[in-house]
Design an enzyme around this catalytic site. Structure first.
Site, PDB file in Angstrom:
ATOM      1  N   ASP A 106      58.310  16.799  20.357  1.00 16.70           N
ATOM      2  CA  ASP A 106      58.468  15.357  20.527  1.00 16.70           C
ATOM      3  C   ASP A 106      57.155  14.743  20.051  1.00 16.70           C
ATOM      4  OD1 ASP A 106      58.579  12.749  21.365  1.00 16.70           O
ATOM      5  OD2 ASP A 106      58.847  13.201  23.496  1.00 16.70           O
ATOM      6  N   LYS A 108      52.175   6.680  14.923  1.00 11.10           N
ATOM      7  CA  LYS A 108      53.600   6.752  14.604  1.00 11.10           C
ATOM      8  C   LYS A 108      54.123   5.420  14.067  1.00 11.10           C
ATOM      9  CE  LYS A 108      57.873   8.353  16.841  1.00 11.10           C
ATOM     10  NZ  LYS A 108      58.364   8.956  18.098  1.00 11.10           N
ATOM     11  N   GLU A 168      65.707  11.269  18.578  1.00 12.80           N
ATOM     12  CA  GLU A 168      65.221  11.399  19.956  1.00 12.80           C
ATOM     13  C   GLU A 168      66.343  11.264  20.997  1.00 12.80           C
ATOM     14  OE1 GLU A 168      61.995   8.592  19.988  1.00 12.80           O
ATOM     15  OE2 GLU A 168      60.818   9.850  18.634  1.00 12.80           O
ATOM     16  N   ASP A 189      65.478   4.597  26.854  1.00  9.67           N
ATOM     17  CA  ASP A 189      64.129   5.151  26.708  1.00  9.67           C
ATOM     18  C   ASP A 189      63.090   4.051  26.891  1.00  9.67           C
ATOM     19  OD1 ASP A 189      61.708   6.206  25.848  1.00  9.67           O
ATOM     20  OD2 ASP A 189      62.511   7.144  24.050  1.00  9.67           O
TER      21      ASP A 189
HETATM   22  P1  ADP Z   1      55.711   6.638  25.078  1.00 10.94           P
HETATM   23  O1  ADP Z   1      57.154   6.900  24.874  1.00 10.94           O
HETATM   24  O2  ADP Z   1      55.323   5.237  24.681  1.00 10.94           O
HETATM   25  O3  ADP Z   1      54.867   7.695  24.469  1.00 10.94           O
HETATM   26  P2  ADP Z   1      55.852   7.621  27.823  1.00 10.94           P
HETATM   27  O4  ADP Z   1      57.271   7.943  27.776  1.00 10.94           O
HETATM   28  O5  ADP Z   1      54.877   8.733  27.929  1.00 10.94           O
HETATM   29  O6  ADP Z   1      55.402   6.634  26.656  1.00 10.94           O
HETATM   30  O7  ADP Z   1      55.650   6.641  29.082  1.00 10.94           O
HETATM   31  C1  ADP Z   1      54.409   6.129  29.452  1.00 10.94           C
HETATM   32  C2  ADP Z   1      54.585   5.084  30.521  1.00 10.94           C
HETATM   33  O8  ADP Z   1      55.189   5.677  31.688  1.00 10.94           O
HETATM   34  C3  ADP Z   1      53.264   4.479  30.976  1.00 10.94           C
HETATM   35  O9  ADP Z   1      53.394   3.074  31.066  1.00 10.94           O
HETATM   36  C4  ADP Z   1      53.067   5.095  32.348  1.00 10.94           C
HETATM   37  O10 ADP Z   1      52.315   4.261  33.215  1.00 10.94           O
HETATM   38  C5  ADP Z   1      54.470   5.232  32.839  1.00 10.94           C
HETATM   39  N1  ADP Z   1      54.585   6.201  33.931  1.00 10.94           N
HETATM   40  C6  ADP Z   1      54.231   7.493  33.891  1.00 10.94           C
HETATM   41  N2  ADP Z   1      54.418   8.058  35.118  1.00 10.94           N
HETATM   42  C7  ADP Z   1      54.885   7.090  35.933  1.00 10.94           C
HETATM   43  C8  ADP Z   1      55.266   7.032  37.311  1.00 10.94           C
HETATM   44  N3  ADP Z   1      55.181   8.090  38.097  1.00 10.94           N
HETATM   45  N4  ADP Z   1      55.739   5.860  37.795  1.00 10.94           N
HETATM   46  C9  ADP Z   1      55.812   4.767  37.008  1.00 10.94           C
HETATM   47  N5  ADP Z   1      55.464   4.748  35.719  1.00 10.94           N
HETATM   48  C10 ADP Z   1      55.001   5.904  35.179  1.00 10.94           C
HETATM   49 MG    MG Z   2      58.547   8.351  24.258  1.00 12.01          MG
END
Ligand code: ADP
Ligand code: MG
Length: 622
Positions: A25, A87, A186, A208
């Site tokens: 990913d 990206k 995805e 997502d």
């Molecule tokens: P991306 O797809 O943009 O790479 P992610 O899927 O990794 O991002 O998501 C990141 C987001 O998820 C951030 O805003 C982070 O604060 C939030 N996040 C991660 N863990 C938690 C949690 N336990 N509770 C609420 N939000 C969370």
């Molecule tokens: Mg993501």
């Protein structure tokens, strides 16, 4: 804890039968790598037991770049050499930068090339190179953990990625020394992780919500193949906005002014994010905010207030989801499963609201950070050949172009090679002769221009075309390749609706090396093919002209004088002769001569038919 593998009694114990394949990913904020071991798919951690690799690269004047959390540490101190969110630039040209550039604080090199290059301490870097640096770390991690070389990888891309963005992703993998078996959407990967591909048919929504982006995809599963029915999203909506909403609330409560310093704001956002994540598993979050004067403000953020703060943001995602459903022409009720992806779907309020909207519990059992990588790993495991043959492959592409024979033994490609199946394409054809009532459709496969250089897949004839002048009939020919690679070709005359068709299995009997040879030939002979095509096109045109003049002479020969008639006759004879030679320029020249010689004749015929049409009619009726 590592378990030793023990094989079933009586079964092979050869350890190297298992081929190493991973799913990756490659995310905007974070990237992960996963693989299937002993039948279980999971992500692989680094030596600090972190599964998530932040998609951040820090370039140094010399030495290897830092990637991941080590790189992220330099984001504030050395922002110009610390590249994140690359990206967003993949497959984009310099001209696209204006649209995306506002959030990307890098210095771009002036260049003539269409690919943007970022200036760093280690030299200019293209988005492909930055992505390759991230992929290299994941490849090393996999090879070190699994103790063997990788055979291949499945890399996921957003469903809305266009060809250029997909190609850039493939190029990055190649640069990182990786063999990409397939790019997988995805949302499809997430659905595969939940085993939804085993479920037969149905509509699936993949929701997502990440850090900075929101994507909703509506998929239809049909005989083991996912079709993307629609996608929608917001490239500036995610968990970061939740953080901002909380930070704004804290500023009001703690009476922090809007023009607080940069450092104060950064700290605020960090604390807001921590509070948000804490509220995922608690009802309140304690806040202790350091103010610029060194004092502290203390307070409590309750779940109720947090929910109020984020509800408008969640509502935005629901409006977008509604649009995606409308585009896919399905209702929320028709969605059979909702898959949750992205860190922000951990927020209980998000789950609650989305569950309400779709009228069903969303699927959340698999870690929303890992679900895409896990699905990609499952697909990689099948593709690399670790699964029995009868295990269904998901999406596939056709290896060679499919087309049909047109006049002059030429190939008209209908579906170009590498098109993802299932696919359907249609094109209109017409008749060549006046009064033609039948048309033979000859289906061929290959990249060459001439039918004789391609592989013939089958033929059928469409009968009962109503007799019309040449070029007037509309025959719509549809090529359809289903998920199993089965091709059906259908021809339909549009005015009467008569139709006819066949089904063919195009890849049947073709080995990989045969496909390779056919592709190589198409490159080797490209020049000859163009010459051959030119010749054939002129020959076809010559035949059409000769045919048309002969018909006209038969019908209206009396409009010509004896002398005119012999003049035309001999010109047509000359054309018939040069037509059989191989000089396409000479044929074209002769066609032009014949056309010039017959202009007057055509004009007289036109006058005559107008007179015929006018006779006995009132001018007002015309
Ligand atoms: P991306 O797809 O943009 O790479 P992610 O899927 O990794 O991002 O998501 C990141 C987001 O998820 C951030 O805003 C982070 O604060 C939030 N996040 C991660 N863990 C938690 C949690 N336990 N509770 C609420 N939000 C969370
Ligand atoms: Mg993501």
């Amino acid at each position: 804890m590592a378990l030793l593998q023990i094989s079933e009694p009586g079964q092979s114990t050869k350890p190297h039968e298992h081929r190493l394949a991973v799913g990756i990913d490659l995310g905007t904020t974070n990237s992960l790598v996963a693989t299937v071991r002993s039948g279980v798919a999971d992500t692989l951690p680094d030596d600090k037991d972190d599964h998530i690799l932040p998609s951040v690269v820090h370039y140094l004047a010399d030495g290897e770049p830092l990637v991941g959390s080590e790189a992220k540490k330099h984001a504030t101190t050395d922002p110009l050499n610390t590249i994140s969110s690359i990206k967003r630039l993949m497959g984009r040209g310099v001209l696209d930068l204006k649209h995306i550039g506002t959030r990307l604080p890098y210095e771009f090199a002036e260049s003539d090339s269409s690919v943007p290059r970022i200036k760093t301490a280690a030299g200019e870097k293209s988005p492909v190179e930055v992505s390759a640096d991230i992929l290299r770390v994941l490849k090393d991690r996999a090879e070190r953990t699994l103790g063997d070389e990788l055979n291949g990888a499945v890399i996921t891309v957003p469903a809305y990625f266009d060809d250029a963005q997909r190609q850039a992703t493939k190029d990055a993998a190649k640069l990182a020394g990786m063999h990409v078996m397939r790019l997988l959407n995805e949302p499809t990967a997430a659905a595969v992780a939940y085993g939804l591909d085993q479920g037969g048919e149905g509509v699936i929504a993949v929701y997502d919500l990440g850090g900075g982006t929101f994507d909703i995809s509506i998929l239809r599963l049909n005989r083991g193949v996912f079709e993307v029915m629609s996608t929608a999203g917001d490239t500036a909506l995610g968990g970061d906005d939740f953080d901002h909403a909380i930070a704004k609330w804290i500023m009001q409560q703690a009476k922090i002014s809007d023009d607080a310093g940069h450092h104060q704001l950064r700290r605020l956002l960090r604390d807001a994010c921590a509070a948000k994540e804490a509220l995922t598993s608690a009802d309140t979050a304690e806040l202790k905010i350091e103010l610029e004067n060194g004092e502290y403000w203390e307070g409590v953020l309750s779940k109720e207030i947090f929910n109020q703060l984020v509800d408008p943001l969640i509502q935005k995602t629901i409006i977008t989801s509604r649009r995606a459903l409308r585009d896919a022409k399905v209702t929320a009720d028709e969605v059979e499963a909702v898959v949750m992806v992205g860190g922000s779907t951990r927020v209980p309020r998000v789950r609650e609201k989305i569950g309400e909207f779709f009228g069903k519990q969303p699927l959340v059992n698999i870690d929303p950070d890992k679900v895409v990588a896990i699905g990609a790993a499952i697909q990689a495991d099948v593709l690399v050949g670790n699964k029995p043959d009868d295990e269904l492959l998901l999406l596939d592409v056709i290896p060679l172009s499919l087309g049909l024979e047109t006049m002059g033994n030429l190939v008209e490609k209908i579906i170009p090679r590498n098109t993802t199946i299932p696919v359907a394409r249609a094109q209109d054809f017409t008749t060549f002769k006046d009064g033609q009532t039948a048309m033979t459709i000859h289906v061929v496969q290959g990249e060459r221009e001439l039918v004789s250089d391609c592989r013939s897949l089958g033929k059928f004839t469409l009968h009962e075309i109503p007799p019309m002048v040449a070029g007037a009939a509309r025959i719509r020919v549809t090529f359809q390749v289903d998920a199993d690679g089965l091709l059906s070709v259908m021809a339909r005359e549009e005015t009467t609706g008569v139709e006819s068709g066949i089904q063919i299995k195009p890849s049947y009997g073709l080995t990989d090396s045969e496909i390779e040879n056919m592709l190589r030939d198409s490159i080797t002979y490209a020049e000859e093919d163009v010459a051959a095509r030119n010749l054939r096109e002129q020959q076809v045109e010559a035949d059409r002209v000769i045919e048309a003049i002969q018909v006209a002479m038969q019908q209206d020969g009396q409009l010509l004088s004896e002398q005119e008639r012999t003049g035309i006759d001999s010109a047509v004879e000359r054309l018939a002769n040069v037509r059989n030679g191989n000089d396409h320029n000479l044929i074209k020249q002769t066609i032009d001569e014949v056309n010039n010689l017959t202009t007057e004749f055509a004009a007289r015929r036109m006058d005559q038919s107008i007179k015929k049409a006018l006779s006995g009619q009132n001018v007002n009726e015309i």
